[in-house]
Motif scaffolding. Structure first.
Motif, PDB file in Angstrom:
ATOM      1  N   LYS A  78       0.842  -1.203   0.000  1.00  0.00           N
ATOM      2  CA  LYS A  78       0.000   0.000   0.000  1.00  0.00           C
ATOM      3  C   LYS A  78       0.873   1.247   0.000  1.00  0.00           C
ATOM      4  O   LYS A  78       0.671   2.173  -0.793  1.00  0.00           O
ATOM      5  CB  LYS A  78      -0.915  -0.021   1.230  1.00  0.00           C
ATOM      6  CG  LYS A  78      -1.683   1.266   1.456  1.00  0.00           C
ATOM      7  CD  LYS A  78      -2.689   1.521   0.363  1.00  0.00           C
ATOM      8  CE  LYS A  78      -3.512   2.759   0.667  1.00  0.00           C
ATOM      9  NZ  LYS A  78      -4.365   3.143  -0.459  1.00  0.00           N
ATOM     10  N   ASN A  84      -4.028  -1.833  -2.435  1.00  0.00           N
ATOM     11  CA  ASN A  84      -4.772  -2.123  -1.203  1.00  0.00           C
ATOM     12  C   ASN A  84      -4.888  -3.632  -1.051  1.00  0.00           C
ATOM     13  O   ASN A  84      -5.506  -4.291  -1.881  1.00  0.00           O
ATOM     14  CB  ASN A  84      -6.181  -1.515  -1.271  1.00  0.00           C
ATOM     15  CG  ASN A  84      -6.130  -0.009  -1.348  1.00  0.00           C
ATOM     16  OD1 ASN A  84      -5.587   0.639  -0.463  1.00  0.00           O
ATOM     17  ND2 ASN A  84      -6.672   0.554  -2.413  1.00  0.00           N
ATOM     18  N   ASP A  86      -6.184  -6.582   1.373  1.00  0.00           N
ATOM     19  CA  ASP A  86      -6.902  -7.089   2.540  1.00  0.00           C
ATOM     20  C   ASP A  86      -6.288  -8.432   2.921  1.00  0.00           C
ATOM     21  O   ASP A  86      -5.938  -9.229   2.030  1.00  0.00           O
ATOM     22  CB  ASP A  86      -8.387  -7.283   2.229  1.00  0.00           C
ATOM     23  CG  ASP A  86      -9.118  -5.960   2.077  1.00  0.00           C
ATOM     24  OD1 ASP A  86      -8.759  -4.998   2.782  1.00  0.00           O
ATOM     25  OD2 ASP A  86     -10.026  -5.880   1.233  1.00  0.00           O
ATOM     26  N   SER A 123      -6.456  -3.497  -5.950  1.00  0.00           N
ATOM     27  CA  SER A 123      -6.855  -4.137  -4.703  1.00  0.00           C
ATOM     28  C   SER A 123      -6.648  -5.641  -4.828  1.00  0.00           C
ATOM     29  O   SER A 123      -6.783  -6.212  -5.914  1.00  0.00           O
ATOM     30  CB  SER A 123      -8.296  -3.805  -4.327  1.00  0.00           C
ATOM     31  OG  SER A 123      -9.170  -4.126  -5.368  1.00  0.00           O
TER      32      SER A 123
END
Length: 198
Positions: A78, A84, A86, A123
């Protein structure tokens, strides 16, 4: 990483000492300015070397374990690349084989770079869990453009830079398996399942 830390960085520091000694002896303003430029280049080289050392030999992996290292990697992606990531990490999982833990860490790192370069999305997801008493699974996935895995060959691996066939070979070499689930427009999910150390 050890060569960078123990050899190259020591050479760069020694060069900085020589620059400092020359600067003290030189009365020529032009030479002093050039020494300042060289010194700045050496500082930049040291910074690059230290960054590479940390990336190649992530101390968090050896001090805290694979799970915390993957969380750390997600934060790095990031901060450095805007990706991004997770994570869903099994906090209680300790992977005792350092070489395999390092392989899994580097595999996730490469797969995240693949997402940055090829997936058309910023992401991703990284998961780490124990499947049973024998295996651990690491998953890296994205909702990007996807691809057709059936068209993978060693030449396409080289052209795309994905390195997936190499990753598959290495995973099988340590007794694991790699599964790629992807289709054009459907994103990509890569699963690495490796045995727990005995």
């Amino acid at each position: 990483a050890h060569v960078l830390h123990d050899d190259l960085q020591q050479v760069l520091v020694a060069a900085k000492f020589q620059i400092s000694a020359l600067r003290k002896r030189s009365m020529n303003h032009d030479i002093g300015k050039r020494l300042d430029v060289i010194d700045e280049h050496l500082n930049e080289s040291l910074d690059v070397s230290r960054t590479m050392t940390a990336e190649l030999y992530p101390t968090v992996l050896y001090e805290a374990g694979l799970g915390p290292a993957l969380d750390h990697l997600a934060r790095q992606m990031k901060a450095k690349h805007g990706l991004n990531v997770d994570t869903d990490i099994d906090d209680g999982l300790e992977y005792g084989d350092r070489d395999v833990a390092y392989f899994l860490f580097q595999s996730v790192r490469e797969l995240l770079f693949n997402i940055i370069k090829h997936a058309g999305t910023m992401s991703a997801f990284v998961g780490l869990e124990r499947l049973d008493d024998r295996d651990v699974e690491v998953v890296v996935s994205d909702c990007g453009i996807g691809f057709d895995p059936s068209g993978m060959t060693s030449s396409s691996d080289i052209q795309t830079g994905l390195g997936l066939l190499w990753l598959q070979e290495r995973t099988e070499y340590i007794g694991g398996r790699l599964t790629i689930d992807s289709a054009p427009g459907q994103g990509t999910r890569v699963s690495l399942v490796v045995p727990l150390p005995k």
